[in-house]
Design a protein around this motif. Structure first.
Motif, mmCIF file in Angstrom:
data_model
loop_
_atom_site.group_PDB
_atom_site.id
_atom_site.type_symbol
_atom_site.label_atom_id
_atom_site.label_comp_id
_atom_site.label_asym_id
_atom_site.label_seq_id
_atom_site.Cartn_x
_atom_site.Cartn_y
_atom_site.Cartn_z
ATOM 1 N N LYS A 97 9.752 -8.031 15.386
ATOM 2 C CA LYS A 97 9.649 -7.691 16.804
ATOM 3 C C LYS A 97 10.489 -6.442 17.097
ATOM 4 C CE LYS A 97 13.958 -8.614 17.636
ATOM 5 N NZ LYS A 97 14.856 -7.535 18.050
ATOM 6 N N CYS A 124 9.683 -13.464 16.200
ATOM 7 C CA CYS A 124 10.638 -13.682 17.286
ATOM 8 C C CYS A 124 11.410 -14.935 16.888
ATOM 9 C CB CYS A 124 9.922 -13.875 18.614
ATOM 10 S SG CYS A 124 8.989 -12.426 19.172
ATOM 11 N N HIS A 184 12.962 -11.154 22.600
ATOM 12 C CA HIS A 184 13.481 -12.517 22.502
ATOM 13 C C HIS A 184 13.340 -13.249 23.841
ATOM 14 C CE1 HIS A 184 14.919 -12.110 18.472
ATOM 15 N NE2 HIS A 184 15.824 -11.196 18.765
#
Length: 299
Positions: A97, A124, A184
């Motif tokens: 990510k 993630c 996140h």
């Protein structure tokens, strides 16, 4: 897949994240064969490969040709075009990510994966850590959420931190907390509260960004994102408020444990053809939302 039902995995990247998390996990996982490494610095690729008894490739396309799946531990705007090439070569994708920092680049990965019929998963970490992933799934089934709050206060770029980390991951210093820890926050809030329908972003001290969002469920949320927090003020928390009360996300586990779970999710998606919840399409949506936040900051 190979005849042993293990995915032959290649690794793209030789930086700290590849060294500490990706390579050890791929080498130790019981259902992967760590086939090789490619990096933009051949000497670093050779060193990493030697450490894990695998092959360093000079040609990234040769690595793709030798693999069933490829993991990426490179900056997002390096990752996206290479991931599209890997998909076109028939490789399943374990992506870091954010998927990209430009929606067009992220969309190209999704289109390449769809065209090739390969599976994808975006790493993630909280979506795969056993404790947090179970909590997210449980809260996503609960109705009546009123609002949510996600705080990511890191001290990565405050005085006295590890200068080596800054030097080895310059894209994080350049793009800041919005793009580093923003994924996140969104990876937790979106599955529970629904897609973001409206967003406002405002800057704070250092690289701090505050997001205010309205979700498809009707709930609102806020996210505070920073990598320049004073050391004594750092910390991460996710809180939900609704008819079920006030709930706080538990924490626990290591990055390697989360990555091993992500490998399992990718293997299952490759086996069944069923897309994982945190796949490249979800990664594209995160990129679109963060790009919108960046436009809001500029305005």
């Amino acid at each position: 897949m190979t005849s042993t039902d293990a995915l032959r995995f290649g690794l793209v990247g030789t930086g700290p994240w590849a060294l500490r998390t990706y390579a050890p996990t791929l080498a130790a996982h019981p259902h992967t064969e760590f086939t090789g490494v490619w990096g933009r610095r051949p000497e670093a690729a050779a060193e990493l490969a030697a450490r894990h008894g695998t092959t360093a490739y000079d040609d990234v396309d040769a690595l793709f040709a030798a693999c069933d799946a490829v993991a990426f531990a490179v900056p997002p705007d390096v990752q996206a075009p290479l991931a599209a090439r890997a998909a076109a070569a028939g490789c399943h994708l374990l992506l870091d990510k954010p998927l990209a920092t430009e929606p067009e680049a992220a969309r190209a990965v999704v289109e390449a994966a769809d065209a090739a019929g390969v599976a994808s998963a975006v790493f993630c970490t909280l979506r795969y850590a056993p404790v947090t992933s179970a909590w997210i799934t449980e809260q996503a089934s609960v109705e009546g959420w009123f609002t949510g709050r996600a705080d990511w206060y890191g001290a990565l770029y405050t005085p006295g931190d590890d200068a080596g980390v800054r030097a080895s991951t310059p894209w994080r210093a350049e793009r800041g907390a919005l793009w580093d820890v923003g994924p996140h926050a969104l990876s937790v809030l979106l599955p529970i509260l629904g897609d973001v329908e409206a967003l406002t972003a405002r800057g704070g001290p250092g690289d701090t960004v505050h997001l205010v969002m309205r979700h498809a469920s009707g709930a609102s949320s806020t996210a505070a994102l920073s990598l320049t927090t004073p050391q004594a003020a750092g910390g991460t928390a996710v809180e939900l408020r609704g008819t079920a009360g006030v709930l706080t996300m538990p924490t626990g586990g290591t990055a390697q444990e989360s990555l091993a779970a992500a490998v399992d999710v990718l293997r299952e998606s490759a086996r069944t053809g069923v897309a994982s919840p945190c796949d490249a399409r979800f990664g594209l949506r995160i990129t679109e939302i963060l790009a919108g936040a960046e436009r809001s900051l500029e305005s």
